[in-house]
Design a protein around this motif. Structure first.
Motif, short mmCIF file in Angstrom:
data_model
loop_
_atom_site.label_atom_id
_atom_site.label_comp_id
_atom_site.label_asym_id
_atom_site.label_seq_id
_atom_site.Cartn_x
_atom_site.Cartn_y
_atom_site.Cartn_z
N GLY A 30 0.79 -1.37 0.14
CA GLY A 30 0.06 0.02 0.05
C GLY A 30 0.92 1.17 0.20
N LEU A 31 1.91 1.32 0.79
CA LEU A 31 2.79 2.32 0.78
C LEU A 31 3.31 2.52 -0.42
CD1 LEU A 31 4.29 2.05 4.55
CD2 LEU A 31 2.73 3.97 3.47
N ILE A 32 4.08 1.49 -1.15
CA ILE A 32 4.75 1.64 -2.35
C ILE A 32 3.65 2.05 -3.30
CG2 ILE A 32 5.53 0.10 -4.48
CD1 ILE A 32 6.92 -1.59 -2.17
N PHE A 33 2.58 1.61 -3.62
CA PHE A 33 1.51 2.03 -4.37
C PHE A 33 1.27 3.61 -4.12
CE2 PHE A 33 -3.13 3.07 -5.28
CZ PHE A 33 -2.95 2.63 -6.62
N TYR A 34 1.27 3.97 -3.08
CA TYR A 34 1.02 5.66 -2.73
C TYR A 34 1.82 6.40 -3.05
CZ TYR A 34 0.42 9.86 -0.27
OH TYR A 34 -0.17 11.36 0.04
N PHE A 35 3.23 6.08 -2.81
CA PHE A 35 4.39 6.81 -3.22
C PHE A 35 4.92 6.67 -4.61
CE2 PHE A 35 4.93 6.95 1.51
CZ PHE A 35 4.93 8.21 1.71
N MET A 36 4.52 5.67 -5.26
CA MET A 36 4.87 5.70 -6.67
C MET A 36 4.12 5.79 -7.69
SD MET A 36 7.91 2.81 -6.56
CE MET A 36 8.47 3.14 -8.17
N ILE A 37 2.88 5.58 -7.54
CA ILE A 37 1.63 5.99 -8.44
C ILE A 37 0.64 7.01 -7.99
CG2 ILE A 37 -0.35 4.84 -9.47
CD1 ILE A 37 1.32 1.95 -9.05
N PHE A 38 0.03 7.18 -6.87
CA PHE A 38 -1.05 7.97 -6.63
C PHE A 38 -0.41 9.34 -6.18
CE2 PHE A 38 -3.97 10.01 -3.50
CZ PHE A 38 -5.08 9.77 -4.34
N ARG A 39 0.85 9.27 -5.38
CA ARG A 39 1.16 10.75 -5.09
C ARG A 39 1.61 11.64 -6.42
NH1 ARG A 39 6.03 12.34 -1.04
NH2 ARG A 39 5.40 14.29 -0.73
N PRO A 40 2.44 11.20 -7.07
CA PRO A 40 2.81 11.66 -8.38
C PRO A 40 1.81 12.26 -9.17
CG PRO A 40 4.53 9.76 -7.97
CD PRO A 40 3.18 9.58 -7.16
N GLN A 41 0.62 11.02 -9.39
CA GLN A 41 -0.21 11.40 -10.26
C GLN A 41 -1.26 12.56 -9.90
OE1 GLN A 41 -0.93 10.58 -13.53
NE2 GLN A 41 -2.91 11.45 -13.53
N SER A 42 -1.31 12.81 -8.38
CA SER A 42 -2.16 13.62 -7.95
C SER A 42 -1.63 15.05 -8.19
CB SER A 42 -2.84 13.74 -6.58
OG SER A 42 -1.43 13.44 -5.88
N LYS A 43 -0.31 14.93 -8.04
CA LYS A 43 0.70 16.30 -8.10
C LYS A 43 0.66 16.84 -9.62
CE LYS A 43 4.78 16.49 -5.89
NZ LYS A 43 6.19 16.35 -5.58
N ARG A 44 0.75 15.98 -10.42
CA ARG A 44 0.41 16.31 -12.11
C ARG A 44 -0.68 17.01 -12.12
NH1 ARG A 44 1.69 11.14 -13.76
NH2 ARG A 44 3.70 10.67 -12.78
N VAL A 45 -1.86 16.36 -11.79
CA VAL A 45 -3.29 17.10 -12.00
C VAL A 45 -3.19 18.43 -11.46
CG1 VAL A 45 -5.73 16.60 -11.18
CG2 VAL A 45 -4.25 14.62 -12.00
N LYS A 46 -2.60 18.50 -10.25
CA LYS A 46 -2.64 19.83 -9.54
C LYS A 46 -1.99 20.78 -10.34
CE LYS A 46 -2.24 19.90 -5.12
NZ LYS A 46 -1.76 19.76 -3.80
N GLU A 47 -0.76 20.40 -10.88
CA GLU A 47 0.04 21.34 -11.68
C GLU A 47 -0.54 21.71 -13.09
OE1 GLU A 47 3.66 19.54 -12.26
OE2 GLU A 47 4.47 19.74 -10.46
N HIS A 48 -1.44 20.61 -13.70
CA HIS A 48 -2.23 21.11 -14.87
C HIS A 48 -3.20 21.84 -14.69
CE1 HIS A 48 -4.93 20.05 -18.37
NE2 HIS A 48 -3.57 20.47 -18.98
N LYS A 49 -4.10 21.80 -13.38
CA LYS A 49 -5.14 22.45 -13.07
C LYS A 49 -4.69 23.83 -12.85
CE LYS A 49 -8.82 21.35 -10.81
NZ LYS A 49 -9.66 20.61 -9.38
N SER A 50 -3.53 24.25 -12.20
CA SER A 50 -3.10 25.59 -11.92
C SER A 50 -2.89 26.33 -13.37
CB SER A 50 -1.92 25.71 -11.23
OG SER A 50 -0.83 25.13 -11.47
N LEU A 51 -2.22 25.38 -14.24
CA LEU A 51 -1.89 25.77 -15.73
C LEU A 51 -3.01 26.33 -16.34
CD1 LEU A 51 0.30 26.01 -18.03
CD2 LEU A 51 -0.63 23.81 -18.65
#
Length: 110
Positions: A30-51
């Motif tokens: 679960g921790l590997i899934f969170y730090f390698m998949i979920f967290r970077p994807q949510s960061k990209r979505v947040k950056e695109h929304k601000s763009l």
């Protein structure tokens, strides 16, 4: 009757240990899934929304399809953008398909 008491007790304690190992492995995955998949994807979505929120009239942008254009109008609903590809051609695209905002003068330098 057929199984000795010592062997039966050892099997019972081992099953409890296997359960703890299973829970530990699930937590690790679960921790590997969170730090390698979920967290970077949510960061990209947040950056695109601000763009998308920062786009204004006169910006030079790049779309997902590779089209370069200058923003000439943003719709009232704020979902669509009118892009001028050259002096005589304009297209309307959905704001979500803008990938990057380019520095001023990028289109002229090409």
């Amino acid at each position: 009757m057929f199984i000795s008491n010592a062997y039966a007790n050892a099997a019972g304690t081992q099953a409890g240990g296997e359960t703890m190992q299973l829970i530990f492995m699930l937590v690790v995955f679960g921790l590997i899934f969170y730090f390698m998949i979920f967290r970077p994807q949510s960061k990209r979505v947040k950056e695109h929304k601000s763009l998308m929120e920062s786009i204004s009239k006169g910006d030079e942008v790049l779309t997902n399809g590779g089209v370069l254009g200058k923003v000439t109008k943003i719709s009232a609903e704020n979902d669509y953008v009118l892009l001028a590809i050259n002096e005589s051609t304009e297209i309307t695209i959905k704001k979500d398909y803008i990938t990057a905002v380019l520095p001023k003068g990028s289109i002229q330098s090409l």
